[in-house]
Motif scaffolding. Structure first.
Motif, PDB file in Angstrom:
ATOM      1  N   ASP A   1       0.823  -1.208   0.000  1.00  0.00           N
ATOM      2  CA  ASP A   1       0.000   0.000   0.000  1.00  0.00           C
ATOM      3  C   ASP A   1       0.861   1.264   0.000  1.00  0.00           C
ATOM      4  OD1 ASP A   1      -2.642   1.071  -0.042  1.00  0.00           O
ATOM      5  OD2 ASP A   1      -2.389   1.660   2.051  1.00  0.00           O
ATOM      6  N   ALA A   2       2.023   1.204   0.658  1.00  0.00           N
ATOM      7  CA  ALA A   2       2.921   2.362   0.726  1.00  0.00           C
ATOM      8  C   ALA A   2       3.797   2.487  -0.519  1.00  0.00           C
ATOM      9  CB  ALA A   2       3.801   2.259   1.971  1.00  0.00           C
ATOM     10  N   GLY A   3       3.700   1.540  -1.446  1.00  0.00           N
ATOM     11  CA  GLY A   3       4.479   1.594  -2.675  1.00  0.00           C
ATOM     12  C   GLY A   3       5.956   1.287  -2.485  1.00  0.00           C
ATOM     13  N   LEU A   4       6.297   0.508  -1.465  1.00  0.00           N
ATOM     14  CA  LEU A   4       7.692   0.228  -1.169  1.00  0.00           C
ATOM     15  C   LEU A   4       8.201  -1.104  -1.737  1.00  0.00           C
ATOM     16  CD1 LEU A   4       7.816   1.535   2.505  1.00  0.00           C
ATOM     17  CD2 LEU A   4       8.876   2.554   0.483  1.00  0.00           C
ATOM     18  N   ILE A   5       7.341  -1.868  -2.371  1.00  0.00           N
ATOM     19  CA  ILE A   5       7.710  -3.183  -2.898  1.00  0.00           C
ATOM     20  C   ILE A   5       8.191  -3.050  -4.337  1.00  0.00           C
ATOM     21  CG2 ILE A   5       6.873  -5.502  -3.441  1.00  0.00           C
ATOM     22  CD1 ILE A   5       7.025  -4.834  -0.404  1.00  0.00           C
ATOM     23  N   ASP A   6       9.314  -3.702  -4.637  1.00  0.00           N
ATOM     24  CA  ASP A   6       9.874  -3.660  -5.985  1.00  0.00           C
ATOM     25  C   ASP A   6       9.446  -4.855  -6.845  1.00  0.00           C
ATOM     26  OD1 ASP A   6      11.728  -1.269  -5.780  1.00  0.00           O
ATOM     27  OD2 ASP A   6      12.370  -2.468  -4.058  1.00  0.00           O
ATOM     28  N   ASP A   7       9.391  -6.037  -6.254  1.00  0.00           N
ATOM     29  CA  ASP A   7       9.043  -7.251  -6.994  1.00  0.00           C
ATOM     30  C   ASP A   7       8.109  -8.107  -6.164  1.00  0.00           C
ATOM     31  OD1 ASP A   7      10.841  -6.707  -9.159  1.00  0.00           O
ATOM     32  OD2 ASP A   7      12.493  -7.530  -7.973  1.00  0.00           O
ATOM     33  N   VAL A   8       7.191  -8.794  -6.837  1.00  0.00           N
ATOM     34  CA  VAL A   8       6.309  -9.762  -6.199  1.00  0.00           C
ATOM     35  C   VAL A   8       6.514 -11.091  -6.918  1.00  0.00           C
ATOM     36  CG1 VAL A   8       3.925 -10.399  -5.652  1.00  0.00           C
ATOM     37  CG2 VAL A   8       4.610  -7.984  -5.623  1.00  0.00           C
TER      38      VAL A   8
END
Length: 169
Positions: A132-139
């Motif tokens: 939600d905070a936009g801190l993830i680079d890859d899933v």
């Protein structure tokens, strides 16, 4: 700058954490193979640190430190564990650091440091918060051919839609 990569084991119907009383036991175990483990280790990378919530940390504490001498156990035990917790004084399985009172700010600062990528696995509350905070680079989703019907899903119904970039399968 470090990247944050989510690794989630997921059923076809989107469940990542099923009730412990699941009739078939550990729902991922029947599908584990040496080739699958090699793929997972390759995807994690040569070196990584862990970004996990307190519940996952406590669950993993009961397994990984005593899992034996094999590549995945060695990598997880060697990784620095960055833990979202309100009880940092009780962290005992190291190397370990807490993320501080403001988890989002702690993760933002951590991403700016030098070091290996951060792997986030399990920890559904932390996963949702950081997505939600936009801190993830890859899933990275490890999909199992099973329908669980109920349990915690990767994303809640309140999660806002967004477009992602497909990389590979």
């Amino acid at each position: 700058m470090r990247k944050i990569r989510i690794f989630e084991h997921i059923s076809l119907d989107g469940v990542i954490e099923h009730d412990k009383n699941y009739a078939n036991g550990a729902w991922t175990a029947p599908y584990r193979t040496p080739a699958g483990m090699a793929m997972l280790l390759e995807a994690y990378g040569a070196g990584f640190d862990l970004l996990i919530g307190r519940r996952t940390y406590d669950e993993w504490l009961g397994y990984w430190p005593n899992a034996g001498d094999f590549p995945m156990a060695n990598a997880i035990n060697a990784a620095t564990k960055y833990v979202a917790t309100h009880r940092p004084e009780s962290l005992e399985w190291g190397p370990v650091m807490d993320l501080g009172e403001d988890i989002i700010e702690g993760v933002r600062k951590l991403k700016l440091t030098d070091g290996p990528d951060l792997v986030l696995s399990g920890s559904i509350s932390l996963t949702s918060l950081l997505l939600d905070a936009g801190l993830i680079d890859d899933v990275i989703l490890i999909v199992y051919p099973v329908l669980l019907g109920r349990g915690k899903r990767l994303l809640s119904d309140s999660f806002d839609a967004r477009k992602l970039e497909f990389v590979s399968t």
